[in-house]
Motif scaffolding. Structure first.
Motif, PDB file in Angstrom:
ATOM      1  N   LYS A  25       0.818  -1.217   0.000  1.00 38.40           N
ATOM      2  CA  LYS A  25       0.000   0.000   0.000  1.00 38.40           C
ATOM      3  C   LYS A  25       0.853   1.269   0.000  1.00 38.40           C
ATOM      4  CE  LYS A  25      -3.948  -2.105   2.251  1.00 38.40           C
ATOM      5  NZ  LYS A  25      -4.801  -2.134   3.448  1.00 38.40           N
ATOM      6  N   GLY A  26       2.193   1.119   0.021  1.00 43.51           N
ATOM      7  CA  GLY A  26       3.080   2.276  -0.015  1.00 43.51           C
ATOM      8  C   GLY A  26       3.208   2.993   1.311  1.00 43.51           C
ATOM      9  N   ARG A  27       3.006   2.291   2.424  1.00 48.17           N
ATOM     10  CA  ARG A  27       3.046   2.915   3.741  1.00 48.17           C
ATOM     11  C   ARG A  27       4.363   2.713   4.469  1.00 48.17           C
ATOM     12  NH1 ARG A  27      -3.004   1.967   6.131  1.00 48.17           N
ATOM     13  NH2 ARG A  27      -4.060   3.098   4.473  1.00 48.17           N
ATOM     14  N   VAL A  34       9.635   4.935  -1.144  1.00 41.25           N
ATOM     15  CA  VAL A  34       8.626   3.917  -0.854  1.00 41.25           C
ATOM     16  C   VAL A  34       9.253   2.549  -1.110  1.00 41.25           C
ATOM     17  CG1 VAL A  34       6.373   3.001  -1.505  1.00 41.25           C
ATOM     18  CG2 VAL A  34       6.741   5.469  -1.426  1.00 41.25           C
ATOM     19  N   ALA A  35       9.091   1.638  -0.145  1.00 41.77           N
ATOM     20  CA  ALA A  35       9.741   0.333  -0.219  1.00 41.77           C
ATOM     21  C   ALA A  35       8.740  -0.776  -0.505  1.00 41.77           C
ATOM     22  CB  ALA A  35      10.451   0.042   1.099  1.00 41.77           C
ATOM     23  N   HIS A  50       4.014   4.144   8.279  1.00 40.79           N
ATOM     24  CA  HIS A  50       2.829   4.974   8.411  1.00 40.79           C
ATOM     25  C   HIS A  50       1.660   4.099   8.844  1.00 40.79           C
ATOM     26  CE1 HIS A  50       4.789   8.386   6.466  1.00 40.79           C
ATOM     27  NE2 HIS A  50       5.324   7.494   5.661  1.00 40.79           N
ATOM     28  N   TYR A  51       1.228   4.267  10.087  1.00 38.35           N
ATOM     29  CA  TYR A  51       0.079   3.557  10.646  1.00 38.35           C
ATOM     30  C   TYR A  51      -1.060   4.548  10.799  1.00 38.35           C
ATOM     31  CZ  TYR A  51       2.963  -0.409  12.211  1.00 38.35           C
ATOM     32  OH  TYR A  51       3.774  -1.491  12.284  1.00 38.35           O
ATOM     33  N   GLN A  55       3.110   7.881  12.649  1.00 38.62           N
ATOM     34  CA  GLN A  55       4.229   7.261  11.949  1.00 38.62           C
ATOM     35  C   GLN A  55       5.336   6.927  12.941  1.00 38.62           C
ATOM     36  OE1 GLN A  55       5.739   9.734   8.871  1.00 38.62           O
ATOM     37  NE2 GLN A  55       6.154  11.462  10.176  1.00 38.62           N
ATOM     38  N   ILE A  56       6.057   5.859  12.621  1.00 44.81           N
ATOM     39  CA  ILE A  56       7.166   5.407  13.448  1.00 44.81           C
ATOM     40  C   ILE A  56       8.420   5.492  12.593  1.00 44.81           C
ATOM     41  CG2 ILE A  56       8.152   3.459  14.696  1.00 44.81           C
ATOM     42  CD1 ILE A  56       5.258   2.488  15.143  1.00 44.81           C
TER      43      ILE A  56
END
Length: 80
Positions: A25-27, A34-35, A50-51, A55-56
């Motif tokens: 999802k690109g998060r 983006v990984a 990205h939650y 974000q963490i």
């Protein structure tokens, strides 16, 4: 080490399939890009997860193949 496997071993994500879904999802960002779930992570890389609305941000300190639950938090350093 694969990104999805690292996230599961470090216990940043509960399951490897969830890590794969986040990456699809690109998060997940790896060093500012983006990984994908199959991306290789190495010591010194920076991850941003990205939650939802939070974000963490972490820096990778170790990538062992086997890790105990108690040692999982020593695999990364939070940069928040």
């Amino acid at each position: 080490m694969r990104l999805d496997k690292y996230l599961k071993l470090s216990r940043l994500v509960k399951r490897r399939t969830i890590a794969k879904e986040l990456a699809d999802k690109g998060r997940i960002e790896l060093n500012g890009r983006v990984a994908k779930s199959a991306s290789d992570v190495t010591i010194g890389d920076q991850l941003i997860l990205h939650y939802g609305d939070r974000q963490i941000k972490v820096e990778i300190l170790a990538t062992p193949e086997i890790v105990k639950k108690e040692d999982a938090s020593s695999m990364y350093q939070r940069l928040d």
